[in-house]
Design a protein around this motif. Structure first.
Motif, PDB file in Angstrom:
ATOM      1  N   THR A  93      87.706  64.968  26.731  1.00 54.55           N
ATOM      2  CA  THR A  93      87.311  66.709  25.818  1.00 54.55           C
ATOM      3  C   THR A  93      87.771  65.787  24.534  1.00 54.55           C
ATOM      4  N   GLY A  94      87.234  66.527  23.497  1.00 54.36           N
ATOM      5  CA  GLY A  94      88.012  66.243  22.214  1.00 54.36           C
ATOM      6  C   GLY A  94      87.272  67.061  20.933  1.00 54.36           C
ATOM      7  N   LEU A  95      87.348  67.734  19.865  1.00 51.82           N
ATOM      8  CA  LEU A  95      86.773  68.103  19.411  1.00 51.82           C
ATOM      9  C   LEU A  95      86.056  67.431  18.139  1.00 51.82           C
ATOM     10  N   THR A  96      84.513  67.966  17.809  1.00 50.35           N
ATOM     11  CA  THR A  96      83.471  67.770  17.814  1.00 50.35           C
ATOM     12  C   THR A  96      83.018  67.868  16.225  1.00 50.35           C
ATOM     13  N   PHE A  97      82.403  67.273  15.360  1.00 48.08           N
ATOM     14  CA  PHE A  97      82.038  67.620  13.836  1.00 48.08           C
ATOM     15  C   PHE A  97      80.470  67.198  13.917  1.00 48.08           C
ATOM     16  N   ALA A  98      79.945  67.275  13.325  1.00 48.83           N
ATOM     17  CA  ALA A  98      78.863  67.165  13.390  1.00 48.83           C
ATOM     18  C   ALA A  98      78.512  67.302  11.436  1.00 48.83           C
ATOM     19  N   VAL A  99      77.448  66.106  11.157  1.00 43.79           N
ATOM     20  CA  VAL A  99      77.227  65.971   9.587  1.00 43.79           C
ATOM     21  C   VAL A  99      76.066  65.644  10.032  1.00 43.79           C
ATOM     22  N   THR A 100      74.824  66.697   8.854  1.00 44.01           N
ATOM     23  CA  THR A 100      73.359  66.155   9.191  1.00 44.01           C
ATOM     24  C   THR A 100      73.003  66.430   7.113  1.00 44.01           C
ATOM     25  N   ALA A 101      72.282  64.806   7.286  1.00 49.82           N
ATOM     26  CA  ALA A 101      71.802  64.273   5.736  1.00 49.82           C
ATOM     27  C   ALA A 101      70.190  63.724   6.030  1.00 49.82           C
ATOM     28  N   ASP A 102      69.473  64.174   5.381  1.00 49.12           N
ATOM     29  CA  ASP A 102      68.741  62.645   4.995  1.00 49.12           C
ATOM     30  C   ASP A 102      67.624  62.987   7.069  1.00 49.12           C
ATOM     31  N   GLY A 103      67.868  63.032   7.598  1.00 46.42           N
ATOM     32  CA  GLY A 103      66.926  63.516   9.071  1.00 46.42           C
ATOM     33  C   GLY A 103      67.203  63.042   9.669  1.00 46.42           C
ATOM     34  N   SER A 104      68.723  63.211   9.714  1.00 42.57           N
ATOM     35  CA  SER A 104      69.489  62.635  10.830  1.00 42.57           C
ATOM     36  C   SER A 104      70.876  63.441  10.873  1.00 42.57           C
ATOM     37  N   THR A 105      71.610  63.607  11.926  1.00 39.85           N
ATOM     38  CA  THR A 105      72.756  63.756  12.551  1.00 39.85           C
ATOM     39  C   THR A 105      73.296  62.961  12.901  1.00 39.85           C
ATOM     40  N   TRP A 106      74.580  63.074  12.510  1.00 37.86           N
ATOM     41  CA  TRP A 106      75.916  62.552  13.074  1.00 37.86           C
ATOM     42  C   TRP A 106      77.161  63.144  14.340  1.00 37.86           C
ATOM     43  N   GLN A 107      76.933  63.362  15.648  1.00 34.44           N
ATOM     44  CA  GLN A 107      78.234  64.371  15.902  1.00 34.44           C
ATOM     45  C   GLN A 107      79.307  63.490  16.628  1.00 34.44           C
ATOM     46  N   LEU A 108      80.868  63.236  15.861  1.00 31.57           N
ATOM     47  CA  LEU A 108      81.561  62.738  16.350  1.00 31.57           C
ATOM     48  C   LEU A 108      82.893  63.677  17.301  1.00 31.57           C
ATOM     49  N   ILE A 109      83.198  62.929  18.109  1.00 29.69           N
ATOM     50  CA  ILE A 109      84.434  63.797  19.489  1.00 29.69           C
ATOM     51  C   ILE A 109      85.927  62.951  19.036  1.00 29.69           C
ATOM     52  N   ILE A 110      86.397  63.550  18.389  1.00 27.86           N
ATOM     53  CA  ILE A 110      87.686  62.945  17.567  1.00 27.86           C
ATOM     54  C   ILE A 110      88.710  64.095  18.525  1.00 27.86           C
ATOM     55  N   ASP A 111      89.354  62.790  19.552  1.00 31.82           N
ATOM     56  CA  ASP A 111      91.382  63.206  19.984  1.00 31.82           C
ATOM     57  C   ASP A 111      91.829  64.409  19.825  1.00 31.82           C
ATOM     58  N   GLY A 112      92.226  65.225  19.685  1.00 34.90           N
ATOM     59  CA  GLY A 112      92.361  66.436  19.132  1.00 34.90           C
ATOM     60  C   GLY A 112      94.231  66.385  19.074  1.00 34.90           C
ATOM     61  N   ARG A 113      94.775  65.743  19.661  1.00 35.54           N
ATOM     62  CA  ARG A 113      96.639  64.959  20.023  1.00 35.54           C
ATOM     63  C   ARG A 113      96.802  63.475  18.668  1.00 35.54           C
ATOM     64  N   THR A 114      95.343  62.637  19.296  1.00 41.17           N
ATOM     65  CA  THR A 114      95.861  61.651  18.392  1.00 41.17           C
ATOM     66  C   THR A 114      94.954  61.611  17.348  1.00 41.17           C
ATOM     67  N   GLY A 115      93.780  62.239  17.082  1.00 43.11           N
ATOM     68  CA  GLY A 115      92.806  61.729  15.768  1.00 43.11           C
ATOM     69  C   GLY A 115      92.174  60.655  16.180  1.00 43.11           C
ATOM     70  N   GLU A 116      91.992  59.566  17.325  1.00 46.45           N
ATOM     71  CA  GLU A 116      91.436  58.508  17.536  1.00 46.45           C
ATOM     72  C   GLU A 116      89.673  59.185  17.974  1.00 46.45           C
ATOM     73  N   LEU A 117      88.652  58.442  17.128  1.00 48.69           N
ATOM     74  CA  LEU A 117      87.308  58.396  18.160  1.00 48.69           C
ATOM     75  C   LEU A 117      87.153  58.264  19.111  1.00 48.69           C
ATOM     76  N   LEU A 118      86.538  59.091  20.004  1.00 44.02           N
ATOM     77  CA  LEU A 118      86.018  58.978  21.203  1.00 44.02           C
ATOM     78  C   LEU A 118      85.282  58.722  21.047  1.00 44.02           C
ATOM     79  N   ALA A 119      83.551  59.492  20.959  1.00 45.02           N
ATOM     80  CA  ALA A 119      82.895  59.122  20.669  1.00 45.02           C
ATOM     81  C   ALA A 119      81.803  59.342  19.890  1.00 45.02           C
ATOM     82  N   ALA A 120      80.441  58.588  19.323  1.00 46.15           N
ATOM     83  CA  ALA A 120      80.297  59.288  18.445  1.00 46.15           C
ATOM     84  C   ALA A 120      78.406  59.259  18.646  1.00 46.15           C
ATOM     85  N   HIS A 121      77.625  60.027  18.077  1.00 50.71           N
ATOM     86  CA  HIS A 121      76.446  60.382  18.861  1.00 50.71           C
ATOM     87  C   HIS A 121      75.290  60.748  17.286  1.00 50.71           C
ATOM     88  N   GLU A 122      74.279  59.499  17.449  1.00 49.85           N
ATOM     89  CA  GLU A 122      73.221  60.098  16.497  1.00 49.85           C
ATOM     90  C   GLU A 122      71.954  60.379  16.278  1.00 49.85           C
TER      91      GLU A 122
END
Length: 251
Positions: free
Chosen positions: A186-215
């Motif tokens: 489980t992590g905090l999920t942030f999304a960036v949408t632009a130019d016909g594409s969306t990145w979702q980044l799941i970030i560990d809420g304690r260490t700030g590490e990127l756990l998973a990313a989905h485009e």
């Protein structure tokens, strides 16, 4: 547990990322940077022309000369591109054929020269040319650059803080709540949408590490473009070692 300021109500995505950056915790691997090898374990789903390529990758990179070794397991390609990876699919990698590749000097390059910048502005300039800042796709270049960095080299506590502050500088970034990736983390999920594409980044809420990313992309051929899990990261003394999973934090 993520800091309350990062998950509280009525906050913008930028405020959450700044709060998270201010409280990034150290990991056990942050204290092992003197070991000669960086170790990463990734599982990846990437779009080809009309199929999804599925790969499990373990990489040992020797910092002194950028040599090392990779062990890959690849599942049969999936025809079509409208695919959503799931937990059951991950279990198939253990039964896939294994391939070992040895790399000589300078054959395993970093995404950015070591060490990556810890100033968010300098990091942004390293990931995407400033001349493109007014282009519609610029937010995606920053998001994909952070993913590329995290899936290529180890980021220490200060470097993880810089990536969070850089994400907070993206005006269009949104917060999508706490979610769980297909590795059940489980992590905090942030999304960036632009130019016909969306990145979702799941970030560990304690260490700030990127756990998973989905485009995912829209347009004429909508569907999955990339999904990556960062399962293990750390440092080892030889190419034969793997990094033990850290214990779960006490709630």
């Amino acid at each position: 547990m993520p800091p309350p300021a990062a998950t509280g109500p009525n906050l913008t995505a930028q405020q959450r990322l700044i709060a998270l950056a201010a409280s990034v915790a150290a990991t056990p691997a942050d204290d092992t940077t003197d070991r000669p090898y960086t170790y990463l374990h990734l599982q990846m789903w990437n779009r080809a022309t009309n199929a999804i390529i599925r790969t499990d990758l373990r990489r040992w990179r020797r910092g002194a000369d950028n040599s090392g070794r990779e062990i890959t397991r690849r599942l049969p390609d999936m025809l079509g591109v409208d695919h959503r990876p799931d937990p059951d699919e991950r279990e198939l990698f253990a039964r896939a054929p294994q391939k070992t590749t040895q790399y000589g000097r300078d054959a395993l390059r970093h995404y950015l020269p070591e060490p990556p910048p810890t100033d968010p502005t300098a990091l942004a300039h390293a990931l995407a040319p400033p001349i493109l800042a007014n282009e519609p796709a610029y937010p995606l270049l920053l998001a994909s650059g952070i993913v590329g960095l995290a899936t290529s080299q180890y980021l220490n506590q200060e470097q993880r803080t810089a990536t969070l502050r850089l994400l907070a500088s993206i005006p269009t970034i949104t917060y999508q709540g706490e979610t769980t990736d297909i590795a059940d983390r489980t992590g905090l999920t942030f999304a960036v949408t632009a130019d016909g594409s969306t990145w979702q980044l799941i970030i560990d809420g304690r260490t700030g590490e990127l756990l998973a990313a989905h485009e995912r992309v829209t347009g004429k051929r909508p569907g999955l473009f990339s999904y990556v899990l960062i399962l293990e990261r750390g440092h080892t003394t030889t190419e034969a070692e793997e990094v033990a999973e850290p214990p779960a934090p006490v709630e």
